[in-house]
Design an enzyme around this catalytic site. Sequence first.
Site, short mmCIF file in Angstrom:
data_model
loop_
_atom_site.label_atom_id
_atom_site.label_comp_id
_atom_site.label_asym_id
_atom_site.label_seq_id
_atom_site.Cartn_x
_atom_site.Cartn_y
_atom_site.Cartn_z
N ASP A 365 -11.50 0.59 1.09
CA ASP A 365 -10.41 -0.44 1.46
C ASP A 365 -9.14 0.07 2.16
O ASP A 365 -9.40 1.31 2.81
CB ASP A 365 -10.06 -1.52 0.42
CG ASP A 365 -9.65 -2.61 0.84
OD1 ASP A 365 -8.27 -2.87 1.20
OD2 ASP A 365 -10.30 -3.64 0.32
N ASP A 366 -8.04 -0.53 2.10
CA ASP A 366 -6.76 -0.18 2.94
C ASP A 366 -6.47 1.23 2.60
O ASP A 366 -6.87 1.93 1.45
CB ASP A 366 -5.73 -1.12 2.57
CG ASP A 366 -4.50 -1.15 3.51
OD1 ASP A 366 -4.55 -0.32 4.44
OD2 ASP A 366 -3.73 -2.07 3.21
N ARG A 442 4.92 -8.86 4.71
CA ARG A 442 4.18 -7.30 4.16
C ARG A 442 4.47 -6.48 4.93
O ARG A 442 3.52 -5.60 5.24
CB ARG A 442 2.51 -8.10 3.88
CG ARG A 442 1.93 -6.89 2.84
CD ARG A 442 0.52 -7.03 3.02
NE ARG A 442 -0.24 -6.40 1.78
CZ ARG A 442 -1.29 -5.65 1.69
NH1 ARG A 442 -1.88 -5.54 2.87
NH2 ARG A 442 -1.61 -4.94 0.67
N LYS A 475 -14.64 -5.06 6.33
CA LYS A 475 -14.08 -5.86 6.00
C LYS A 475 -12.89 -6.40 6.69
O LYS A 475 -11.90 -5.43 7.08
CB LYS A 475 -13.54 -5.52 4.36
CG LYS A 475 -12.41 -6.60 4.14
CD LYS A 475 -12.12 -6.17 2.61
CE LYS A 475 -11.00 -6.84 1.79
NZ LYS A 475 -10.76 -6.45 0.41
N ASP A 477 -9.38 -7.85 7.72
CA ASP A 477 -8.25 -8.52 6.97
C ASP A 477 -7.28 -9.08 7.90
O ASP A 477 -7.38 -8.73 9.17
CB ASP A 477 -7.83 -7.51 6.01
CG ASP A 477 -7.29 -8.13 4.75
OD1 ASP A 477 -7.01 -9.29 4.76
OD2 ASP A 477 -6.98 -7.38 3.90
N MET A 478 -6.43 -9.97 7.32
CA MET A 478 -5.35 -10.56 8.31
C MET A 478 -4.35 -11.01 7.13
O MET A 478 -4.60 -11.96 6.64
CB MET A 478 -5.96 -11.68 9.09
CG MET A 478 -4.97 -12.25 10.07
SD MET A 478 -3.75 -13.32 9.50
CE MET A 478 -4.64 -14.61 9.12
N ASN A 479 -3.46 -10.18 7.04
CA ASN A 479 -2.52 -10.54 6.00
C ASN A 479 -1.08 -10.99 6.31
O ASN A 479 -0.11 -11.08 5.23
CB ASN A 479 -2.16 -9.17 5.30
CG ASN A 479 -3.56 -8.92 4.24
OD1 ASN A 479 -3.77 -9.57 3.57
ND2 ASN A 479 -3.77 -7.70 4.33
N CYS A 525 -11.46 -12.04 6.00
CA CYS A 525 -10.34 -11.80 4.81
C CYS A 525 -9.40 -12.01 5.28
O CYS A 525 -9.19 -11.73 6.50
CB CYS A 525 -10.64 -10.59 4.06
SG CYS A 525 -9.20 -10.27 2.76
N ASP A 547 -7.77 -13.35 -3.14
CA ASP A 547 -7.49 -12.08 -3.75
C ASP A 547 -7.61 -12.09 -5.26
O ASP A 547 -7.18 -11.03 -5.90
CB ASP A 547 -6.06 -11.67 -3.13
CG ASP A 547 -6.21 -10.94 -1.93
OD1 ASP A 547 -7.30 -10.64 -1.43
OD2 ASP A 547 -5.11 -10.80 -1.27
C1 GLA Z 1 -5.34 -7.88 1.28
C2 GLA Z 1 -6.74 -8.19 0.93
C3 GLA Z 1 -7.27 -7.42 -0.24
C4 GLA Z 1 -6.97 -5.87 0.35
C5 GLA Z 1 -5.46 -5.64 0.59
C6 GLA Z 1 -5.43 -4.25 1.17
O1 GLA Z 1 -4.54 -8.37 0.59
O2 GLA Z 1 -7.18 -9.42 0.72
O3 GLA Z 1 -8.48 -7.56 -0.75
O4 GLA Z 1 -7.79 -5.39 1.21
O5 GLA Z 1 -5.25 -6.53 1.72
O6 GLA Z 1 -3.95 -3.99 1.83
#
Ligand code: GLA
Length: 739
Positions: A365-366, A442, A475, A477-479, A525, A547
């Site tokens: 992941d990140d 964020r 995965k 993502d877009m936060n 995500c 999440d």
């Molecule tokens: C988001 C995703 C999480 C994780 C974090 C990593 O919040 O939904 O599952 O991947 O980013 O920064």
Amino acid sequence: MIRVLEQERTFHLITARTSMILHAMPSGHLISLYWGSRVEDDAFSCIAKDLKRASYLSGTDGIKNFRLEQYPVLYPSWGNPDLRKPAFQFSYEDGSQMTDLRFFGYREYQGKKKLEGLPSVLNEEAQCLELILRDSISGVEVTLTYGVLESYDAITQSVNVTNGNQVAMQIERLMSGCFSFLEDQYDAITLNGAWARECHENRQRIRQGSFCVESLRGASGHGQNPFLALAEPGTEEDKGNVWAMNLIYSGSFEACVEVDMHQNTRFMMGIQSFGFSWRLEKGESFVSPEVVMIHSGQGLGAMSGSFHRLYRECLLRGTDAGRTGRKSPILINNWEATYFNFDKRKLLELADEAVKLGMECFVLDDGWFGKRNSDESSLGDWTENRKKLGGSLSELAEEIRSRGLLFGLWFEPEMVSPDSDLYRSHPEWAIQVQGRPMQLARNQLVLDVSCKEVQDYIIESVDRILKEVPVSYVKWDMNRNITEWNSCFLQKDRQKELGHRYILGLYRILEELTGRHKDVLFEGCAGGGGRFDPGMLYYMPQIWTSDDTDAVERLDIQLGTSYVYPSVAMGCHVSACPNHMIGRITPLSTRGLVAMQGNLGYELDLTSLGEEEKQEIHRQTDLYKQIREIIWNGKLYRLKKEGNERAFLYISEDGSKGVVSFVQILAKPNTVPKRLKLNGLKPDALYRVERVGETDSMVVHGSFLMNLGLDLKRPQGDFHGEQWLLYREENFSTCHTGE
Ligand code: GLA
């Protein structure tokens, strides 16, 4: 099937169990006559004959007693005698805003064409109908395209506008789907929530006035899913009429229901009109996203069943998508195990445990790129952090693969950190109003994905890694959402195009990357379910549902999500206790049971588990491998969805196998044993029933299971779960009906 009736002015769109009837009146106005359970007649225009009673409404075309506002106008415009909210609005160079659309003709063809630049349902057998409307004064042509997917009980609609003017025009509003009913007794069912508690079912009675769910965030959003259903009061899982729309779009949207002065209801869905406008040059066309419309006369369960089958078979793409050949692996994701704090040793230790416990894919992941050790930097700099990874990303991936696991990788390509090389070299790539401060969410900014150069940068950065590193799963993502709505690349009179151009840009990127990397399984995500919509599912056949990994909260998130989206589209993980988000402690077996309702994965530190926990996880992965085909492709029955209990049953497509899962949320003192009644079985077929975790089984008829049910154990504490497997006995001797 499409039947054209009554001198080619009535169009009967027929699916296996539903009918939609559209009609062109003598004036050329199109109206909707009926949408509901299938009817067989050939003459329907009589329905519209007597709609002449209301007063204080404007006349239309000088025809006696013809007042458009009383009619169920199919695709209503603005600037004419129908003063309810229109489905579209255009403005012209002379400042006028009136468009008078009249029926011009129709076209029929087989096979749904792909929408230019937009995701859509695809099916070669679909019958399509184009209803062409024209405004003779402005020269604008509007085509309503309907796709009839007979065996899925689904109808799609999209709208095409062509500017036949001599000069440019402006689209200010353009709904994708619109239908009007001559009634007003409905409950609106929507899927609402927030980050970490997405998609909770919400049901409320609509009254005279407007009811809306919408997003202005630049994404479909955690708060409201682009889904709205109208249900007759009293509609339940297995009875009642329900009419649903779901927009195949990932940006800001609106879904509106208006109950008017005369107890009629207008139901519309499309791109969010607020902050939207699109300049259409002479001769140019604009295509709206597609809306999926499903009616069920057998309640919410059948509505979901139609969505699920349609999406599994005609929307989800990619190597692992669709009914056949889907092999979404059981994941171990390191996010909740390590967050940003990992090194190669830790990752490999996790991988070693994951293999032992029956998992199939390791997702990094990140935190693997740039200098990212927190959420404060490096988004946009998609270069591996060799120091942190103890070598190259490829080496790590190979080491993971040599252990028998696939390798997956996290990206958040639409974003940029102010502290990144990308931002330092291209500050104008961030969405911003120049001269004003930019708000962080964020600690990051949104890249201007409407700009082709930015799109190409994203495509090349992700493509480079996918070419160099043996990645089987991404995965994506877009936060954060868009706040300062302005692009450094769009002309000032085109700024309101940003939201839609962003989504078109995103779709171009995804089309390109998923096309170049057909073997990679992409998971969408957006801080969990912030963009859980059919638009994303077209490119990414599964989405990280939330999440929130707490089993109890997940029960309702997944339940709501299941109204529209099939379980094969949901990412569901088991995480550690106390839950990192809300501190709840639930049994590991219940966490497993809940995560098995979609694509099972784990995100916890496997290296710190005790022996018993490891055995339990191994049991879960073994069981899941046995049942996942049933969960992914089976028919879902939501047996219990309110109060203190939840229960789900999946029955395989051929009806031969089933999985039942039950959770009692809180333990109650002084109760007597109850039973769980099933659904969807053949009454006179025999089923072998195995309670998971026990060796004994029993053989009983479907009628027994549906009327007397399964016995529930005495719960030993809160969050008690139970599971059963059903196998239809092949040689049952009693006579049977059905099928
Ligand atoms: C988001 C995703 C999480 C994780 C974090 C990593 O919040 O939904 O599952 O991947 O980013 O920064």
